[in-house]
Write an enzyme that holds these catalytic residues in place. Sequence first.
Site, mmCIF file in Angstrom:
data_model
loop_
_atom_site.group_PDB
_atom_site.id
_atom_site.type_symbol
_atom_site.label_atom_id
_atom_site.label_comp_id
_atom_site.label_asym_id
_atom_site.label_seq_id
_atom_site.Cartn_x
_atom_site.Cartn_y
_atom_site.Cartn_z
ATOM 1 N N ASP A 203 0.896 -1.210 0.056
ATOM 2 C CA ASP A 203 0.088 -0.009 -0.039
ATOM 3 C C ASP A 203 0.907 1.340 -0.058
ATOM 4 O O ASP A 203 0.398 2.428 -0.375
ATOM 5 C CB ASP A 203 -0.799 -0.098 1.249
ATOM 6 C CG ASP A 203 -2.241 0.974 1.119
ATOM 7 O OD1 ASP A 203 -2.578 1.160 -0.185
ATOM 8 O OD2 ASP A 203 -2.145 1.591 2.030
ATOM 9 N N GLN A 292 -6.829 6.508 3.077
ATOM 10 C CA GLN A 292 -6.841 7.798 1.933
ATOM 11 C C GLN A 292 -5.814 7.817 1.245
ATOM 12 O O GLN A 292 -5.594 8.743 0.333
ATOM 13 C CB GLN A 292 -7.014 9.034 2.752
ATOM 14 C CG GLN A 292 -8.125 9.341 3.477
ATOM 15 C CD GLN A 292 -8.676 8.687 4.752
ATOM 16 O OE1 GLN A 292 -7.724 8.310 5.635
ATOM 17 N NE2 GLN A 292 -9.853 8.297 4.598
ATOM 18 N N ARG A 293 -4.909 6.719 1.106
ATOM 19 C CA ARG A 293 -3.784 6.876 0.257
ATOM 20 C C ARG A 293 -4.272 6.721 -1.085
ATOM 21 O O ARG A 293 -3.519 7.185 -2.043
ATOM 22 C CB ARG A 293 -2.863 5.504 0.449
ATOM 23 C CG ARG A 293 -2.129 5.763 1.830
ATOM 24 C CD ARG A 293 -0.820 4.693 1.716
ATOM 25 N NE ARG A 293 -0.057 5.034 3.241
ATOM 26 C CZ ARG A 293 -0.290 4.189 4.052
ATOM 27 N NH1 ARG A 293 -1.208 3.246 4.102
ATOM 28 N NH2 ARG A 293 0.566 4.390 5.175
ATOM 29 N N ALA A 294 -5.241 5.914 -1.731
ATOM 30 C CA ALA A 294 -5.680 6.091 -2.865
ATOM 31 C C ALA A 294 -5.949 7.526 -3.447
ATOM 32 O O ALA A 294 -5.380 7.700 -4.558
ATOM 33 C CB ALA A 294 -7.095 5.280 -3.110
ATOM 34 N N PHE A 297 -2.377 9.419 -3.472
ATOM 35 C CA PHE A 297 -1.836 9.245 -4.546
ATOM 36 C C PHE A 297 -2.094 9.509 -6.017
ATOM 37 O O PHE A 297 -1.570 10.003 -6.787
ATOM 38 C CB PHE A 297 -1.346 7.646 -4.411
ATOM 39 C CG PHE A 297 -0.447 7.213 -3.635
ATOM 40 C CD1 PHE A 297 0.762 7.986 -3.351
ATOM 41 C CD2 PHE A 297 -0.744 6.162 -2.790
ATOM 42 C CE1 PHE A 297 1.544 7.624 -2.283
ATOM 43 C CE2 PHE A 297 0.305 5.643 -1.837
ATOM 44 C CZ PHE A 297 1.177 6.307 -1.637
#
Length: 650
Positions: A203, A292-294, A297
């Site tokens: 991830d 919230q990384r999606a 990024f």
Amino acid sequence: MRDARPFPFGLIVDQQKIKHALLLSAANPKSIGVLIGGGRGTGKSILARSMAQIVPSYIKRIRGSEYNIDPDLEDGVDSFLLQRLQNGEQVQMDTELIPTPFVQIPLGVMEDSLVGAVDLENSLETGTPVFSPGLLAKAHRGILYIDDINLLDDEVTDILIKVMSDGYVNVEREGLSVTYPCRPLIIASYNPEEGELREHLLDRFAITLSADATPLSTEERVTAVDNVLGFSGGSQQNSALAEENLRKVEVDEQTLRTKVEMARMHFHQVEITTSQIQYLCEEATRAGCEGQRAEIFATEISKASAALDGRTAVSKEDLQKAVVLAIVPRATILPGEYVQGGDDGETNVAPPPPPPEGLSPIMEPPPTTEDNYDSDNDDTENEAEEETNPEPDDSEGDEGESEEPMAIPEEFFFGVEKDVNVDPRLLAVSRWTRKGRGGKRAKIFSLVRGRFVKAIFPKGKKGTRLAVAATLRAAAPYQKSRRLRASGTKKEGRLVHILKDDFRIKRMSRKAGTLVIFCVDASGSMALNRMSAAKGAAINLLSEAYKSRDKIALITFHGENAQVLVPPTKSIALTKSRLEAMPCGGGSPLAHSLMLAAQTALNTMKVKQDVGRVVIVLITDGRANIPLELSVDHTFTPSTDPQSKAGMPS
């Protein structure tokens, strides 16, 4: 005269999606890491190494800086320079140009080599601990390539996860406290067949792509072979045609390098609107992305795409690229999946949120029409009629003919049932195999590998590691008297006087590995009672156990004996293939399987020093009917079994 160089970026056939992802990461290296998966020989390492010719050729740093510190102090400073600045010293900010670092982390890298350690020679000369930076310090503002990232030790993986999250390396050991920045362009590769990748490490990468997603055509394969045979890493190519192709490719590389440099210069000028960020967040929500990384990024990728094209505003195409690269791989809800909603429990397709003006959702679910619904119902009804009214069999008319009954085979072969419901508490094997007393994973202490725990007296074994700081501290109180005694001898003039009694070595610890032994009942009773489901459950348990990077073994028992089908290994692919092809039938020698599992566990713990815990997973119906003496000695005492018949166990 041409210097030695890696295989050119432009000579790599196809892989356009990965190439574009690498260019995006080169435009925004601080935020976009790229992970390339694929089988053997798919060009993962070649793609990564070719980026050395695409990024800017040089970086500017403070002269003599071992940490590649930017003269503008833009990416942070190391703790040594920070201390000098805080003390008010006049630091010379002379600059120098060095080739952009390309650092590859070897598979068996030790923690000291990765983050840095005390320099033994300089420490003994100066009398004070001197820190020597590691590979991560050298990679700052360059390229950090990690091959076979899924095979790294857990300690090394934990360090990489922290570096990717913080952008800093913090070293606390042997009386030293050192901090330095590490913000390279991170490219990693792995082969899924050799082992799975830890989810929280996966991830951390903004972009994850597969190198074997699209097979090459015959013409493309021929072109790839010609490019490899014609290329030479030296100054002279293998043919005139190869020399000409290389010159063309070098011109293209220079164009891409200039494009990347301009993108880095203007990246901070790229603007993304609030409605565009909202669109990315809505797409991540519809895809069921965790955390919230999606969307973070995706925002960085869309800005990098605009900067790479020389624009200062994010466009619709940039957002679509970001969704495909960052959000779709993290999706847990696929397009068209049905969700439960409403008080009546009606099942419907989840509706998409309204996109911003001028944008269309990427993950559009397929429309459901009445015609499609009716045709589906017709197909279902036809199938039901066929099952209810099977066609008459011509062989039924031959009832009068006598046929010999079919012989029951001694062994059966069953496939694997894919959709098997396994108790979630049992699937938690990947967690409880890692826990020891007090809920913590057991540790193994050694003098060779692991994390430094404390300094101890030498035990006379070779291959131990010197604890420099502890040795210097032990010798420090006696320096004055030793200098006086050394006066007039050949030892006079030494800065530090160290005797044999001063030496201390490192005692280290590492996490104890777990061996999970699967004992699978392949007897005739299991063959008649859902053997396919048992294989499916065993494969699910194998996958869960392997996530913790533990060793696994497979023991099957049927007939009169149990056998070790797969000895302790980390290859889940081998274990799965052996389990799928496992024959069934015969008796249930349960006792022999348990004895064999115990022997395998003891031998592994004795020979392999990294196994500290053994877990046995038994998959059986419990109908044991073969005694241990029959399995081991091939003899049977009827008096021990009142229900035995004809000298054989019941």
